[in-house]
Design an enzyme around this catalytic site. Structure first.
Site, short mmCIF file in Angstrom:
data_model
loop_
_atom_site.label_atom_id
_atom_site.label_comp_id
_atom_site.label_asym_id
_atom_site.label_seq_id
_atom_site.Cartn_x
_atom_site.Cartn_y
_atom_site.Cartn_z
N ASP A 34 0.85 -1.19 0.00
CA ASP A 34 0.00 0.00 0.00
C ASP A 34 0.89 1.24 0.00
O ASP A 34 1.89 1.32 0.71
CB ASP A 34 -0.92 -0.01 1.24
CG ASP A 34 -2.05 0.98 1.10
OD1 ASP A 34 -3.21 0.55 0.98
OD2 ASP A 34 -1.78 2.21 1.10
N GLU A 104 -12.19 3.38 -1.59
CA GLU A 104 -11.56 4.47 -2.34
C GLU A 104 -11.30 4.05 -3.79
O GLU A 104 -11.50 4.83 -4.72
CB GLU A 104 -10.24 4.80 -1.63
CG GLU A 104 -9.48 5.97 -2.12
CD GLU A 104 -8.15 6.09 -1.35
OE1 GLU A 104 -7.13 6.29 -2.02
OE2 GLU A 104 -8.16 5.98 -0.11
N VAL A 105 -10.83 2.82 -3.97
CA VAL A 105 -10.48 2.34 -5.31
C VAL A 105 -11.47 1.24 -5.72
O VAL A 105 -11.56 0.21 -5.05
CB VAL A 105 -9.04 1.79 -5.34
CG1 VAL A 105 -8.69 1.31 -6.73
CG2 VAL A 105 -8.04 2.84 -4.86
N HIS A 109 -10.21 -5.43 -3.63
CA HIS A 109 -8.91 -5.68 -3.01
C HIS A 109 -9.10 -6.04 -1.55
O HIS A 109 -10.07 -5.64 -0.91
CB HIS A 109 -8.00 -4.45 -3.13
CG HIS A 109 -8.60 -3.17 -2.64
ND1 HIS A 109 -9.52 -2.45 -3.37
CD2 HIS A 109 -8.44 -2.48 -1.48
CE1 HIS A 109 -9.88 -1.36 -2.69
NE2 HIS A 109 -9.24 -1.38 -1.54
#
Ligand code: AMP
Length: 126
Positions: A34, A104-105, A109
């Site tokens: 990250d 956020e993305v 994940h």
């Protein structure tokens, strides 16, 4: 039902358009550090396929992708040394989804966080 945005930052990482610090890559899965670590160990594990959330992945990924993803996730817990079973101090897996999950993305994940005491599971927020 699931609308995948192929301009998200992890899609760009998978296409090699932006760099990443790879921890492990397999046929269907990529793991990388990250960029803003919140623990001494903070690795992101993503499938290479275009899935938005965990439930999207679980519903539409092939058996091979799901098997590869899960085996890779477990392997990284062991190989980064955080696994309690392997003598580490433990870890937490987190997968944020959607607005309430503060994702956020928008590419599925799982965060692996460890290397310090992480505190209680959910912070209270107004
Ligand atoms: P989430 O809120 O679960 O969607 O978390 C997205 C995570 O991606 C955050 O922890 C970010 O620090 C991380 N992140 C964003 N851009 C990058 C990048 N280019 N490389 C690695 N991690 C990133």
């Amino acid at each position: 039902m699931y609308d995948y945005d192929d301009q998200n930052i992890f899609a760009k990482i998978l296409r090699g358009e932006i760099p990443n610090r790879t921890v492990l890559e397999t046929e269907h899965t990529l793991a990388f550090e990250d960029i803003a670590p919140q623990a001494p160990t903070h690795v992101l594990v993503i499938p290479k396929g275009p899935y938005v959330t965990y439930d999207h992945f679980a519903a539409e990924a092939s058996d091979a992708e799901i098997l590869d993803f899960n085996r890779t996730l477990g392997r990284i817990c062991q190989e980064t040394g955080v696994s309690g079973a392997a003598g580490g101090s433990g870890y937490r897996l987190i997968s944020n989804a959607g607005e309430a999950g503060v994702q956020e993305v928008p590419h599925f994940h799982v965060h692996i966080a460890g290397g310090r005491i992480l505190g209680r599971m959910l912070a209270q927020e107004g």
